[in-house]
Motif scaffolding. Structure first.
Motif, PDB file in Angstrom:
ATOM      1  N   GLN A  68       0.827  -1.203   0.000  1.00  0.00           N
ATOM      2  CA  GLN A  68       0.000   0.000   0.000  1.00  0.00           C
ATOM      3  C   GLN A  68       0.870   1.265   0.000  1.00  0.00           C
ATOM      4  OE1 GLN A  68      -3.637   0.047  -0.033  1.00  0.00           O
ATOM      5  NE2 GLN A  68      -2.984  -1.931  -0.836  1.00  0.00           N
ATOM      6  N   ARG A  69       2.049   1.149  -0.544  1.00  0.00           N
ATOM      7  CA  ARG A  69       2.954   2.290  -0.639  1.00  0.00           C
ATOM      8  C   ARG A  69       3.232   2.584  -2.108  1.00  0.00           C
ATOM      9  NH1 ARG A  69       5.372   2.418   4.629  1.00  0.00           N
ATOM     10  NH2 ARG A  69       5.033   0.429   5.724  1.00  0.00           N
ATOM     11  N   ALA A  97       7.897   5.001   1.567  1.00  0.00           N
ATOM     12  CA  ALA A  97       6.730   5.890   1.527  1.00  0.00           C
ATOM     13  C   ALA A  97       5.706   5.484   2.588  1.00  0.00           C
ATOM     14  CB  ALA A  97       6.084   5.844   0.150  1.00  0.00           C
ATOM     15  N   PRO A  98       4.913   6.430   3.071  1.00  0.00           N
ATOM     16  CA  PRO A  98       3.841   6.080   4.015  1.00  0.00           C
ATOM     17  C   PRO A  98       2.773   5.243   3.328  1.00  0.00           C
ATOM     18  CG  PRO A  98       3.634   8.358   3.305  1.00  0.00           C
ATOM     19  CD  PRO A  98       4.946   7.875   2.770  1.00  0.00           C
ATOM     20  N   GLU A  99       2.076   4.431   4.084  1.00  0.00           N
ATOM     21  CA  GLU A  99       1.019   3.610   3.506  1.00  0.00           C
ATOM     22  C   GLU A  99      -0.180   4.464   3.104  1.00  0.00           C
ATOM     23  OE1 GLU A  99      -0.191   0.283   5.771  1.00  0.00           O
ATOM     24  OE2 GLU A  99       1.671  -0.831   5.425  1.00  0.00           O
ATOM     25  N   CYS A 103      -4.432   3.779  -2.591  1.00  0.00           N
ATOM     26  CA  CYS A 103      -3.640   3.797  -3.824  1.00  0.00           C
ATOM     27  C   CYS A 103      -3.727   2.438  -4.519  1.00  0.00           C
ATOM     28  CB  CYS A 103      -2.199   4.182  -3.541  1.00  0.00           C
ATOM     29  SG  CYS A 103      -1.196   2.892  -2.754  1.00  0.00           S
ATOM     30  N   GLY A 104      -3.384   2.406  -5.782  1.00  0.00           N
ATOM     31  CA  GLY A 104      -3.422   1.157  -6.540  1.00  0.00           C
ATOM     32  C   GLY A 104      -3.869   1.389  -7.964  1.00  0.00           C
ATOM     33  N   LEU A 105      -3.645   0.407  -8.795  1.00  0.00           N
ATOM     34  CA  LEU A 105      -4.033   0.490 -10.196  1.00  0.00           C
ATOM     35  C   LEU A 105      -5.531   0.247 -10.356  1.00  0.00           C
ATOM     36  CD1 LEU A 105      -1.130  -1.536 -11.861  1.00  0.00           C
ATOM     37  CD2 LEU A 105      -1.231   0.917 -11.363  1.00  0.00           C
TER      38      LEU A 105
END
Length: 451
Positions: A68-69, A97-99, A103-105
């Motif tokens: 999740q980063r 990076a922070p979670e 985010c994601g495709l």
């Protein structure tokens, strides 16, 4: 088009290799963007060349996702070592990076699968000499208008761009667009009584652009018409926004229904979904599939399929503008509005946005106004996104008994967008000029601050 197709295929191949290398280096998923552009522009002042520019650029951007980063990196160096360093840097940054649980495709079910020819490219590439000639003709037409005393110049340009996007979910797409533009700025009057105005045209196809003489003459006539403006007293008046500035109101709507603002709770429309926020019968449309549209593309910058949408349908708000992340945050599906540069993750943004035209001509719209203000220029902006309070500097003309009379300046118009949207009456003169467009609009009951 063979050369264009080959270059598009090369760009998609480059992105595919970049994504594969990122996955091999440790990314769980990745997507990448390619931007290429070249342009020529020529400017003249008082008949002499003043500014000539030629530019070319290429840039790639990579988004690396690990769990999740996510991290975004970009470069203009396409050398093997530079690209390898880009991938290494992206993977290292993503691990730190922070979670971000949103985010994601895009899901495979959301991806665009059918390429659509949107007539974005006409293949016309004027050379510098031709652009200079067009700019000179445009300025000469402005200077020929009686009352015009000087010029801030005229310019002509043409550009060509290629954008490609690919992701590890299997999407790969690319598209070209070209544009042609022409503008002139004229000055009328003398000493402290000078006024300026401009006219401007931009189209994707050269054949659609107004002639240089037309644009130049319009700039000169507009400047002369503004001579000897006066201030007016503070009062409440109906305000008519000329069609080339009326799009600002639709731009404020776009910002207020942006999914990112709604998710943050920073929009004055955050709790208005499904409600009537415009006058009954009005539609605001976002059409990414409009042929020859400035922002037309059959896929968004997450590969999601795009479609024509009525954001406002018969006055009612029907949807937010969402990319995948904001849609997940709101518990909804992406609307295909992801936009993106090379160095940042996707964010929502409108495409070809416009308010549908009304039935009345501008003259008919004006005819019912005993006293009002016709706005042709706006400056400054004080918009409160939390409550919709609105205040902008303006200049234009008085409307008296249905006719434009004296020019006025140094005034401020104020109101609240929630109320303004409900009091909009559109004319029939919609022109697709900018990408966000509207016909001439009447807004009743505005507050005018003058002397």
């Amino acid at each position: 088009m063979t050369d264009f197709n080959t270059r598009a295929d090369d760009a998609k191949s480059l992105l595919g290799d970049l994504i594969a290398a990122a996955r091999k280096a440790g990314a769980d998923a990745a997507d990448a963007v390619y931007h290429e552009s070249r342009s020529l522009s020529a400017g003249v002042r008082l008949g002499q060349p003043e500014d000539v520019e030629s530019s070319e650029s290429r840039e790639i951007g990579l988004r690396v996702l690990i769990g999740q980063r996510q991290a975004c990196v970009s470069t203009t160096d396409f050398g093997k070592e530079a690209v390898a360093a880009l991938i290494e840097r992206g993977v290292a940054m993503a691990k730190l990076a922070p979670e971000d649980k949103f985010c994601g495709l895009a899901d495979a079910s959301e991806l665009a699968t059918n390429a659509v020819d949107l007539d974005q490219l006409d293949g016309v590439e004027l050379d510098m000499a031709q652009l200079l000639d067009r700019a000179k003709i445009c300025e000469a037409a402005a200077l020929a208008v009686n009352g015009v005393t000087n010029s801030e110049g005229a310019s002509a340009s043409r550009s060509l761009g290629l954008t490609a996007y690919a992701a590890s979910n299997g999407f790969s797409g690319a598209g070209f667009s070209g544009s042609h533009s022409l503008s002139a700025v004229a000055i009328a009057g003398k000493d402290t009584g000078m006024e300026r105005d401009y006219d401007y045209g931009a189209t994707l196809h050269f054949a659609d652009l107004a002639a240089p003489e037309v644009i130049g003459r319009s700039a000169g006539e507009r400047a002369v018409r503004r001579l000897n403006p006066r201030k007016i007293e503070s009062q409440a008046l109906p305000v008519v926004y000329e069609n080339r500035v009326a799009n600002s109101l639709i731009g404020h709507l776009s910002g207020a229904i942006n999914g990112a603002a709604v998710a943050r709770g920073t929009s004055f429309l955050k709790d208005k979904m499904g409600e009537e926020i415009f006058a009954p019968g009005l539609d605001v449309i976002d059409d990414p599939l409009r042929p020859r549209g400035f922002r037309s593309r059959w896929f968004d910058m997450e590969g999601v399929a795009r479609q024509r949408r009525k954001l406002i349908d018969q006055g009612r708000l029907t949807t937010w503008l969402m990319d995948c992340a904001t849609a997940r945050q709101l518990g909804l599906k992406s609307t295909g509005h992801a936009s993106r540069g090379t160095s940042s993750p996707p964010s929502p943004g409108a495409t070809n946005l416009y308010l549908s035209p009304g039935q009345q001509s501008v003259e008919e719209l004006l005819s019912g106004i005993k006293r009002g203000l016709y706005v042709i220029e706006m400056m400054g902006s004080s918009i409160n996104p939390l409550n919709g309070d609105y205040s902008r500097g303006a200049a234009g003309f008085l409307i008296e008994n249905g006719k434009l009379t004296e020019p006025v300046s140094e005034i401020t118009i104020a109101g609240n967008l929630k109320e303004m949207f409900k009091r909009i009456t559109p004319a029939s003169d919609l022109v697709f000029r900018y990408g966000t467009d509207a016909p001439t609009l009447l807004v009743e009951g505005m507050t005018i601050a003058g002397r």
